[in-house]
Design an enzyme around this catalytic site. Structure first.
Site: not given
Length: 275
Positions: A49, A93, A116
């Site tokens: 990412k 994450q 996200d």
């Protein structure tokens, strides 16, 4: 259904927008990535990412935390990032280590930086078609459907899996587009017969080649959102291919669009700070 081609198109547009933001402000959009521990797969995902950020003209601010980090410490770190005006998006994450309350950590992300799409605020926005950020994988799925002219309206969509950041938001996004949605899970009885009624199948169960080819209705559109050991998805691809009208491969399907959407939403969050 090639996610790779769609993702490349999204990233190109995102890079142009990131450059415009830098021209207007003198700074690049910034995504903060938070990683607790050193799980090899998570380390790889975060590195990927961050590399994509660099290619799109987005600054990546990485915050590594030790495995023994507590929920309270993680929440405090995320709140600091939420309050930092130089950070436009925050990615925690996941999964986090088992001793951490993942939901509490997610909820520490400011709604305007939840690029996200993991907070309850973002989920509600998806469900009610309000302004907010989509969960990246479900949002990427919808972009794939649009790219291949698959209109969910009036179609029966079966989502296999009910995770709060994949199955449930995918169901909400499909429902918001006027699909009739059935959500299945580990306790669903006679799952194959339900899947056989689906015009659109979203497999997000986390089990390798779980969905078999003879489960599918002829002409079904199959979205495989799984990724398992051995580079295989949740759908038995070779079996499904003769039955499906469209199908996403693994890898090269949903995965690239997920990261592309994360970058796109980071730049959108940056522009939102300009008023």
């Amino acid at each position: 259904m090639s996610g790779t081609e769609l993702a490349a198109e999204i990233v190109r547009t995102t890079a142009d927008r990131a450059a415009e933001f830098e021209r207007r402000t003198g700074t690049k959009p910034c995504l903060a990535t938070v990683l607790v521990g050193d799980d090899p797969a998570s380390v790889t995902y975060v590195k990927m990412k961050r590399n994509r950020c660099a290619k799109a003209g987005i600054t990546s601010h990485h915050v590594p935390l030790p495995e023994e980090t507590t929920t309270e410490q993680l929440v405090a770190t995320i709140r600091e990032l939420s309050a930092d005006p130089t950070v436009h998006g925050i990615l925690l994450q996941h999964p986090v280590p088992a001793h951490i309350d993942e939901r509490a950590a997610f909820e520490a992300i400011a709604a305007e930086k939840d690029v996200d799409g993991v907070t309850m605020h973002s989920f509600a926005a998806m469900a009610f078609k309000e302004k907010g950020f989509a969960s990246c994988t479900p949002g990427g799925i919808m972009r794939l459907l649009d790219a291949y002219d698959v209109d969910p309206s009036g179609k029966h969509a079966v989502v296999i899996g009910r995770s709060p950041i994949l199955g449930k938001p995918a169901a909400m996004l499909l429902l918001a587009r006027d699909a009739t949605v059935t959500v299945c899970h580990s306790r669903t009885k006679d799952l194959p017969s339900i899947v056989r009624t689906a015009d659109i199948v979203v497999a997000a169960v986390g089990r390798a080649e779980f969905v078999r080819g003879d489960w599918l209705k002829p002409g079904a559109v199959v979205i495989d959102a799984g990724y398992n050991e051995g580079n295989v998805g949740d759908v038995a691809f070779d079996e499904a291919l003769p039955h499906a009208s469209l199908i996403t491969p693994v890898p090269g399907g949903v995965g690239p669009t997920t990261i592309a959407l994360l970058l796109e939403q980071t730049v959108t969050a940056a522009f939102a700070t300009l008023g």
